[in-house]
Enzyme design. Structure first.
Site, PDB file in Angstrom:
ATOM      1  N   ARG A 159      -8.769  34.905  14.920  1.00  0.00           N
ATOM      2  CA  ARG A 159      -9.024  33.875  13.920  1.00  0.00           C
ATOM      3  C   ARG A 159      -9.555  34.552  12.660  1.00  0.00           C
ATOM      4  O   ARG A 159      -9.831  35.745  12.644  1.00  0.00           O
ATOM      5  CB  ARG A 159      -9.965  32.769  14.426  1.00  0.00           C
ATOM      6  CG  ARG A 159     -10.994  33.092  15.447  1.00  0.00           C
ATOM      7  CD  ARG A 159     -12.134  33.932  14.947  1.00  0.00           C
ATOM      8  NE  ARG A 159     -12.706  33.396  13.720  1.00  0.00           N
ATOM      9  CZ  ARG A 159     -13.272  34.129  12.789  1.00  0.00           C
ATOM     10  NH1 ARG A 159     -13.345  35.449  12.919  1.00  0.00           N
ATOM     11  NH2 ARG A 159     -13.768  33.591  11.707  1.00  0.00           N
ATOM     12  N   ALA A 206      -8.523  33.746   8.375  1.00  0.00           N
ATOM     13  CA  ALA A 206      -7.227  33.605   7.702  1.00  0.00           C
ATOM     14  C   ALA A 206      -6.465  34.921   7.558  1.00  0.00           C
ATOM     15  O   ALA A 206      -5.284  34.995   7.916  1.00  0.00           O
ATOM     16  CB  ALA A 206      -7.425  32.927   6.341  1.00  0.00           C
ATOM     17  N   ARG A 263      -1.271  27.126  13.409  1.00  0.00           N
ATOM     18  CA  ARG A 263      -2.447  26.523  12.784  1.00  0.00           C
ATOM     19  C   ARG A 263      -2.063  26.094  11.374  1.00  0.00           C
ATOM     20  O   ARG A 263      -1.531  26.905  10.613  1.00  0.00           O
ATOM     21  CB  ARG A 263      -3.645  27.484  12.757  1.00  0.00           C
ATOM     22  CG  ARG A 263      -4.160  27.841  14.145  1.00  0.00           C
ATOM     23  CD  ARG A 263      -5.537  28.493  14.092  1.00  0.00           C
ATOM     24  NE  ARG A 263      -6.568  27.525  13.751  1.00  0.00           N
ATOM     25  CZ  ARG A 263      -7.844  27.855  13.504  1.00  0.00           C
ATOM     26  NH1 ARG A 263      -8.212  29.119  13.545  1.00  0.00           N
ATOM     27  NH2 ARG A 263      -8.733  26.932  13.219  1.00  0.00           N
ATOM     28  N   GLN A 311     -18.763  30.242  15.677  1.00  0.00           N
ATOM     29  CA  GLN A 311     -18.314  31.523  15.140  1.00  0.00           C
ATOM     30  C   GLN A 311     -19.452  32.297  14.478  1.00  0.00           C
ATOM     31  O   GLN A 311     -19.457  33.530  14.495  1.00  0.00           O
ATOM     32  CB  GLN A 311     -17.188  31.312  14.121  1.00  0.00           C
ATOM     33  CG  GLN A 311     -15.894  30.785  14.717  1.00  0.00           C
ATOM     34  CD  GLN A 311     -15.779  29.278  14.580  1.00  0.00           C
ATOM     35  OE1 GLN A 311     -16.783  28.552  14.634  1.00  0.00           O
ATOM     36  NE2 GLN A 311     -14.562  28.791  14.416  1.00  0.00           N
ATOM     37  N   ASP A 356     -10.030  29.440   3.869  1.00  0.00           N
ATOM     38  CA  ASP A 356      -8.754  29.396   4.575  1.00  0.00           C
ATOM     39  C   ASP A 356      -7.610  28.975   3.665  1.00  0.00           C
ATOM     40  O   ASP A 356      -6.468  29.340   3.902  1.00  0.00           O
ATOM     41  CB  ASP A 356      -8.851  28.458   5.779  1.00  0.00           C
ATOM     42  CG  ASP A 356      -9.597  29.114   6.926  1.00  0.00           C
ATOM     43  OD1 ASP A 356      -8.935  29.655   7.819  1.00  0.00           O
ATOM     44  OD2 ASP A 356     -10.835  29.109   6.910  1.00  0.00           O
ATOM     45  N   ASN A 382     -12.513  25.506   3.977  1.00  0.00           N
ATOM     46  CA  ASN A 382     -13.154  26.527   4.812  1.00  0.00           C
ATOM     47  C   ASN A 382     -13.743  25.826   6.035  1.00  0.00           C
ATOM     48  O   ASN A 382     -13.646  24.614   6.196  1.00  0.00           O
ATOM     49  CB  ASN A 382     -14.219  27.287   4.020  1.00  0.00           C
ATOM     50  CG  ASN A 382     -14.682  28.536   4.747  1.00  0.00           C
ATOM     51  OD1 ASN A 382     -13.870  29.333   5.205  1.00  0.00           O
ATOM     52  ND2 ASN A 382     -15.990  28.722   4.874  1.00  0.00           N
ATOM     53  N   LYS A 383     -14.357  26.607   6.887  1.00  0.00           N
ATOM     54  CA  LYS A 383     -14.870  26.083   8.154  1.00  0.00           C
ATOM     55  C   LYS A 383     -15.758  24.861   7.932  1.00  0.00           C
ATOM     56  O   LYS A 383     -16.524  24.788   6.981  1.00  0.00           O
ATOM     57  CB  LYS A 383     -15.647  27.175   8.879  1.00  0.00           C
ATOM     58  CG  LYS A 383     -16.142  26.810  10.263  1.00  0.00           C
ATOM     59  CD  LYS A 383     -15.022  26.313  11.171  1.00  0.00           C
ATOM     60  CE  LYS A 383     -13.878  27.302  11.291  1.00  0.00           C
ATOM     61  NZ  LYS A 383     -12.705  26.707  11.988  1.00  0.00           N
TER      62      LYS A 383
END
Length: 353
Positions: free
Chosen positions: A51, A53, A94, A199, A240, A250-251
Site C-alpha cells: 500500500r 500510492a 483500488r 497504518q 493518494d 488522502n487517508k
C-alpha cells in the site's frame, strides 16, 4: 543512502516474481511474498499487503511486466490486446490512488511502440524498473525540498504511512525526516495511529524506529490535545490523488487534521510526486472514494470490538480542500499559492521537457 537507513524495500523485481514486503504482517513479523500471477498482484494491492500510492504503482507496473512474459503469441496486435485486458483488470484493484493507473498506462505506452513481442516484453520490464528508480530519486528530492520548512527541535505530526515502505525508498511525507537525520537536524514526529487499519501505529511507528527516527505514537482522537500541549509546529501528510485545484485525497482522518491545523494556526503540508496529481479532474468532488470491508472497523487484528450486526461506514480516504493546505511539496518544488494556476503551469512545463 545513509548506513543507518535500515528500512527494507517494499517492492522488488525478480525475474520470475514480484517480491513484496507483506505490510499486513507488520510490525509483528517481517514477511516477504513472491507474487507470480495476475491474481497475486491484484490481491496484494486490494488487501493492503502492499500500500501507499507510489508503491501500488510500482507493484502494478512490475505485475503487468511479469504477466506479459506469459502471453503466448508472436503477433504484436494480439499481444497488445491481451496486455490491455490485464492492465484494465489490475487497474480495478483500488480506485482512489491515481498512481495505479498512471503506472499501468505508462507501461502500456512503452509496449505500444515495439516492433515485436519480444521487444515489447523487454520494454515493459525496463520501464517498470525505471519507474521504481525514478520514484526513489523523486522521494529524495521531495524530502530535500521540504527540509527548509523545519528547524531543529520542531515537533511535526503525520497520519497514515507516507514513508519508505509506501514508496521505492525514503517516502514522501517521511522523506525529510530521513534526510534530517543525516544532517543532524533534531526533528520529533508524532504519528497518529490511523484507524481503522492502523497504518500509523503498525507501519509509520515501526519504520521510523527502524530508521532511528524520533517518533511518538498517539491515537487519532489525541491530535488536537497533542497540537496544543506538545507545541506541534507543522503537519505533513502524503496523498493518494490531487485534483487540478489542489484538493487532496488522502487517508481518512487527514481532513480532520487539516481543520485542527487551521484552528491552531499550524501549517499543513501535502508531500507527493507529480504522478499523484490528476489534472483531468477539476476538484476533489470528482475523486472516487474507496469504501472498504465493514469488519475493518468491527475488528482489530481479528478481535471483535463491536456488534457484528452494527452498520458501518468505512471510507478509506477523505478529501482535504485546497484552502486548508499551506503547501504541496513535490519533486519540482513547493506549490504554496494559487494552486490551480501553479499546478497547470507545472504540468505545462513538464510537457515541454
Amino acid at each position: 543512502m545513509p548506513e543507518q537507513f535500515a528500512v527494507p524495500r517494499s517492492v522488488e523485481w525478480e525475474e520470475t516474481s514480484v517480491k513484496i514486503l507483506n505490510q499486513q504482517k507488520l510490525p509483528e513479523k517481517t514477511e516477504y511474498l513472491h507474487l507470480t500471477t495476475k491474481e497475486d498482484i491484484y490481491d496484494a494491492i486490494q488487501t493492503l499487503k502492499v500500500r501507499g500510492a507510489p508503491a501500488i504503482g510500482i507493484t502494478a507496473a512490475f505485475g503487468l511486466a511479469l504477466c506479459a512474459q506469459s502471453i503466448d503469441t508472436s503477433d504484436v496486435s494480439a499481444f497488445l490486446r491481451e496486455l490491455r485486458k490485464i492492465k484494465d483488470e489490475l487497474n480495478q484493484a483500488r480506485p482512489t490512488a491515481v498512481n495505479l493507473s498512471w503506472a499501468l498506462n505508462r507501461l502500456l505506452k512503452s509496449a505500444e511502440g515495439a516492433k515485436s513481442v519480444n521487444e515489447a516484453k523487454t520494454n515493459l520490464v525496463h520501464e517498470a524498473i525505471q519507474i521504481q528508480v525514478e520514484d526513489e530519486e523523486t522521494c529524495r528530492q521531495i524530502g530535500q525540498n521540504a527540509l527548509h520548512l523545519f528547524k531543529s527541535g520542531d515537533s511535526i505530526m503525520t497520519i497514515c504511512n507516507a514513508g519508505s515502505i509506501a514508496t521505492s525508498r525514503y517516502g514522501t511525507a517521511l522523506s525529510p525526516f530521513y534526510l534530517a537525520k543525516t544532517k543532524d537536524l533534531d526533528l520529533h514526529i508524532y504519528a497518529c495511529e490511523t484507524r481503522p487499519v492502523l497504518q500509523g501505529a503498525r507501519l509509520t511507528a515501526w519504520e521510523l524506529m527502524q530508521g532511528g527516527i524520533d517518533v511518538t505514537l498517539i491515537t487519532d482522537s489525541m491530535a488536537a490535545h497533542t497540537m496544543k500541549e506538545k507545541n506541534i509546529s507543522a503537519v505533513i501528510v502524503g496523498a493518494d490523488r490531487i485534483a487540478r485545484n489542489g484538493d487532496t485525497a488522502n487517508k481518512i482522518g487527514t481532513f480532520g487534521l487539516a481543520i485542527l491545523a487551521k484552528a491552531f494556526q499550524i501549517p499543513f503540508f501535502i508531500a507527493a510526486p507529480l504522478s499523484t496529481f490528476d489534472v483531468s479532474i477539476s476538484c476533489g468532488d470528482d475523486i472516487p472514494i474507496e469504501e472498504r470491508d465493514p469488519d475493518e472497523v468491527r475488528r482489530i487484528n481479528g478481535t471483535q470490538i463491536a456488534p457484528q450486526e452494527v452498520p458501518v461506514f468505512n471510507p478509506a480516504f477523505d478529501i482535504t480542500p485546497h484552502d486548508l493546505i499551506s503547501g504541496i511539496i513535490t519533486e519540482k518544488g513547493i506549490i504554496t499559492d494559487r494552486f490551480e494556476e501553479e499546478i497547470e503551469a507545472l504540468f505545462s512545463a513538464e510537457a515541454l521537457t
